[in-house]
Write a protein that holds these residues in place. Structure first.
Motif, mmCIF file in Angstrom:
data_model
loop_
_atom_site.group_PDB
_atom_site.id
_atom_site.type_symbol
_atom_site.label_atom_id
_atom_site.label_comp_id
_atom_site.label_asym_id
_atom_site.label_seq_id
_atom_site.Cartn_x
_atom_site.Cartn_y
_atom_site.Cartn_z
ATOM 1 N N ASN A 186 0.817 -1.205 0.000
ATOM 2 C CA ASN A 186 0.000 0.000 0.000
ATOM 3 C C ASN A 186 0.850 1.254 0.000
ATOM 4 O O ASN A 186 1.953 1.277 0.532
ATOM 5 N N TYR A 187 0.301 2.325 -0.618
ATOM 6 C CA TYR A 187 0.896 3.643 -0.465
ATOM 7 C C TYR A 187 0.902 3.969 1.017
ATOM 8 O O TYR A 187 0.160 3.387 1.813
ATOM 9 N N ASP A 238 -0.386 6.180 3.116
ATOM 10 C CA ASP A 238 -1.597 6.454 3.890
ATOM 11 C C ASP A 238 -2.807 5.624 3.469
ATOM 12 O O ASP A 238 -3.883 5.789 4.018
ATOM 13 N N ASN A 239 -2.655 4.754 2.489
ATOM 14 C CA ASN A 239 -3.772 3.933 2.027
ATOM 15 C C ASN A 239 -3.844 2.634 2.810
ATOM 16 O O ASN A 239 -2.848 2.146 3.313
ATOM 17 N N ASN A 240 -5.034 2.079 2.854
ATOM 18 C CA ASN A 240 -5.224 0.807 3.537
ATOM 19 C C ASN A 240 -6.093 -0.105 2.675
ATOM 20 O O ASN A 240 -7.087 -0.633 3.127
ATOM 21 N N TYR A 241 -5.717 -0.239 1.401
ATOM 22 C CA TYR A 241 -6.475 -1.083 0.484
ATOM 23 C C TYR A 241 -6.299 -2.554 0.832
ATOM 24 O O TYR A 241 -5.247 -2.968 1.323
#
Length: 75
Positions: free
Chosen positions: A39-40, A42-45
């Motif tokens: 994940n990037y 700050d992302n939480n995919y």
């Protein structure tokens, strides 16, 4: 601490990619040298079921599989 290294687009050298996960959601991520999606910051995919044979670059029109990506030192 060792700095994480990411694979790059063979066309424009960008490090961000997207595709769909197992739920059909479009997800954005990096791919490390071990060919694992991350994940990037700050992302939480949910990256479970991400199809690494059909990636698209976030910066240009390139699409293809994870085996076509380049390491930083590749020319």
């Amino acid at each position: 601490m060792k700095r994480e290294m990411y694979l790059e687009c063979p066309q424009c050298r960008a490090r961000g990619f997207y595709t769909e996960n197992g739920k059909g959601e479009r997800v954005f991520f990096y791919i490390n040298y071990d060919k694992k999606p991350l994940n990037y910051k700050d992302n939480n995919y949910d990256l479970e079921g991400v199809d690494l044979t059909n990636l698209s670059c976030v910066s240009c029109s390139w699409s293809g599989g994870v085996n076509k990506l380049k390491k930083v030192t590749d020319s």
